[in-house]
Design an enzyme around this catalytic site. Structure first.
Site, PDB file in Angstrom:
ATOM      1  N   LYS A 107       0.848  -1.200   0.000  1.00  0.00           N
ATOM      2  CA  LYS A 107       0.000   0.000   0.000  1.00  0.00           C
ATOM      3  C   LYS A 107       0.881   1.247   0.000  1.00  0.00           C
ATOM      4  CE  LYS A 107      -3.812   2.034   2.684  1.00  0.00           C
ATOM      5  NZ  LYS A 107      -4.585   1.956   3.953  1.00  0.00           N
TER       6      LYS A 107
ATOM      7  N   SER B  97      -9.676  -0.609   7.456  1.00  0.00           N
ATOM      8  CA  SER B  97      -9.116  -0.402   6.112  1.00  0.00           C
ATOM      9  C   SER B  97      -8.438  -1.606   5.489  1.00  0.00           C
ATOM     10  CB  SER B  97      -8.125   0.760   6.127  1.00  0.00           C
ATOM     11  OG  SER B  97      -8.814   1.978   6.138  1.00  0.00           O
TER      12      SER B  97
ATOM     13  N   SER C 175      -9.531   1.799   3.299  1.00  0.00           N
ATOM     14  CA  SER C 175      -8.706   2.569   2.409  1.00  0.00           C
ATOM     15  C   SER C 175      -7.690   1.723   1.628  1.00  0.00           C
ATOM     16  CB  SER C 175      -7.938   3.627   3.208  1.00  0.00           C
ATOM     17  OG  SER C 175      -7.056   3.014   4.121  1.00  0.00           O
TER      18      SER C 175
END
Lengths: 121, 526
Positions: free
Chosen positions: B79, B178, B154
């Protein structure tokens, strides 16, 4: 909780943000909605409850559980406590890394990050 | 050999037996990324060159018969809020559009020590703030199961990259769900470890008392293999646990006999989609069939968790986001002006302003709407006169939420329930209503507030008939959109007691073996 435009402007000022008139209107409504939802917490009886400041702290662990650690000697458990160390350089990063850090700044000279002076004449 | 169906352990055996090389494995994924990521957009940056170098290095390690590490040569994606040395790391934000970190996050450093292979940096909501990936400064990721829908957020790019077979595993971050929410919406396994188990050093901080680095993979066992590598105390994160990082294995020997599964009575209320509820209840029955004892438990303050979170999280966000001022790194309006004139002029013209003007100009121009919204909300709840009313109160309710869990875990081993209240929603469906968006984290937020480990495991699919309006709209578009039905994944959410991450794996592994939902894959367009 109803948030008006004046409050939104104040919040933006504290947060160092500039908003357009349109954004101010939008935020006033959004913050009013969100804060009204948050008012749910008024229903909770929090008398005599100790605040939980972070998820590893002994004082906030309560009686029934928490983030406990087994003791090295195998006798029971102990909480995670503050970890402090001597104020000493432990890792020398060298000139190359230093240069990389400085060169990340939008405005910089060889050695220094440049910006507007915070001191007023 | 179907690479996507192999666990990391099985791949490792293939690598050691030289049936496949790390380079071939990297090329396999790189070529899939070229074929399929155009529509999905799960990557912000594909690190092809690095992947080739790292896989060659892994092959060297394997050749020298030192490949005893399970992750040697295994390709993963990271990420973009997790920094990678000399590889651009934007955190999904325009303000860091040009940011090349001079250091690695501890989790990345640990993966490198095993000779893993970096495939690229995953798209995500700006600074991990969002539940749909629509807050990325570089455009949203789409759900591989249905390109008209969000992958969740997210860490939506990380979840989508694993779901679409564009990475063997991925690292994400989980502050309020997330990792687990996008895992559920994309039908992959997603773990948020116990707070303190994994170092946060090198994660762009969002809300420091809630953030934890998490792992995505198609199989439970793979998530465990990655956690074993990244966990442990780190001198660079004072909240990382001093607890010896040696995991405790829980061998349930093929049965959940002796395991008590708690089901909170507060979970099944309005707001929970009926079809999601059915799949979750069937999954709980499955756990019972596997030998678990199901017990009703109570989390009396469950309904206050989201409100608590939306005070604590923005408060911490507002202070963590103060660092983005475009002076020490990132984008600055000063540089933009410089492009139009000479540097002396710029500094002179800036010197007619206050430093604060520069802060405001940079933050306003380069930060996105949701980040600004949370900074302002956080500033407000911490401001003079409101602190006790909001932040002080939230800290106390947080304490009660933690105590609810402590009581429940005195009775049960794990708590089971839905990971999300609905299946994946449509792109744009909730962007105009922040509160509706926030409600998609209702089942995941409590574990972050309490610091507990939690995992989302694929539990099944909902088939929805598309409306004629939708079909007309999607005519001639991608394959997943033109089918009369859409197939949407649902996740089972399991919360464990503090430090019992490995017990969660055991329960999840048996559930996975009994259901084999991982065998279902999205049909992708080239």
């Amino acid at each position: 909780m109803k948030i008006n435009k004046k409050q939104v402007k104040h919040m933006a000022e504290l947060a160092k943000l500039e908003l357009t008139e349109e954004e101010i209107d939008k935020r006033a409504k959004e913050f009013s909605d969100i804060l009204s939802y948050i008012e749910k917490l008024d229903e909770v009886d929090i008398k005599d409850v100790k605040p939980m400041t972070q998820p590893t702290h002994k004082a906030s662990a309560g009686t029934a559980g928490g983030t406990w650690l087994p003791r090295q000697d195998g006798k029971g458990i102990e909480p995670l406590v503050n970890k402090l160390r001597e104020d000493k350089v432990t890792r020398e990063q060298g000139e190359e890394v230093k240069k990389k850090f400085v060169s990340l700044a939008p405005e910089h000279s060889d050695e220094f990050i440049e910006t507007i002076s915070p001191l007023k004449e | 050999m179907e690479i996507l169906d192999l666990t990391i352990k099985e791949l490792h055996e293939e690598l050691v037996a030289k049936k496949i090389s790390a380079r071939e494995l990297a090329d396999f994924y790189l070529s899939r990324m070229k074929d399929y990521d155009g529509d999905i957009k799960s990557y912000l940056k594909v690190t092809e060159e690095e992947a080739k170098e790292m896989s060659d290095k892994a092959d060297d390690t394997l050749r020298q018969a030192q490949g005893d590490s399970m992750l040697t040569g295994i390709p993963g994606s990271i990420k973009d809020v997790i920094v990678t040395k000399d590889v651009i790391s934007t955190g999904g934000s325009r303000i860091l559009e040009n940011y090349i970190p001079p250091y690695d996050a501890t989790v990345v450093k640990k993966l490198k020590e095993q000779d893993y292979v970096l495939l690229g940096k995953n798209n995500c909501d700006e600074f991990a703030q969002g539940s749909s990936n629509e807050n990325s400064g570089f455009g949203p990721t789409k759900n591989p199961w249905d390109l008209s829908r969000v992958p969740g957020g997210s860490s939506g790019g990380s979840a989508a990259s694993v779901a679409a077979g564009l990475a063997h595993f991925a690292l994400g971050t989980d502050t309020g769900g997330s990792v687990r929410q996008p895992a559920a919406l994309c039908s992959v396994v997603g773990l948020k470890p116990t707070y303190g188990r994994v170092s946060r050093y090198g994660l762009m901080a969002m809300a420091s008392s809630l953030d934890q680095c998490g792992v995505f993979a198609r199989r439970v066992d793979d998530v465990e293999q990655v956690l074993r590598v990244i966990e442990g105390e780190d001198a660079l994160d004072a909240t990382s646990s001093t607890r010896p990082s040696k995991f405790k294995a829980f061998d349930l020997a093929g049965s959940l006999k002796g395991i008590k599964v708690g089901v909170p009575k507060e979970y099944f209320t309005k707001g929970l989609d009926e079809t999601v509820e059915k799949i979750v209840k069937d999954s709980i029955s499955k756990l019972e069939e596997l030998g678990a004892q199901i017990k009703e438990v109570s989390l009396p303050n469950f309904e206050y968790a989201l409100a608590t979170y939306y005070i604590i999280m923005p408060a911490e966000v507002s202070s963590n986001m103060a660092r983005y001022e475009g002076i020490r790194y990132g984008k600055s309006v000063a540089t933009l002006r410089q492009a139009q004139g000479d540097k002396e002029d710029v500094m002179v013209s800036l010197s007619n302003h206050d430093l604060e003007d520069l802060y405001k100009a940079n933050r306003s121009k380069f930060l996105g709407d949701e980040v600004k919204r949370r900074i302002m909300l956080g500033t407000y709840v911490l401001s003079a006169g409101y602190y006790d009313e909001y932040y002080g109160k939230a800290q106390k309710v947080r304490q009660l939420i933690r105590q609810d869990f402590a009581k429940a875990f005195a009775d049960v081993d794990v708590i089971a329930g839905p990971a999300t209240p609905t299946p994946a929603f449509k792109l744009g469906e909730k962007t105009a209503d922040p509160l509706a968006m926030y409600l998609s984290d209702i089942y995941t937020v409590p574990a972050n507030l309490a610091g507990l480990p939690a995992i989302s495991v694929p539990a099944g699919f909902i088939t929805q008939r598309r409306s004629s309006k939708e079909l007309a709209e999607f005519r001639g578009r991608e394959k997943t959109l033109t089918q009369p039905d859409t197939t949407l994944p649902v996740g089972l959410h399991l919360i464990g007691n503090w430090w019992e991450d490995y017990k969660l794996f055991e329960v999840a592994r048996l559930f996975e073996a009994a259901t084999e939902i991982y065998k279902e894959k999205p049909s992708l367009n080239e």
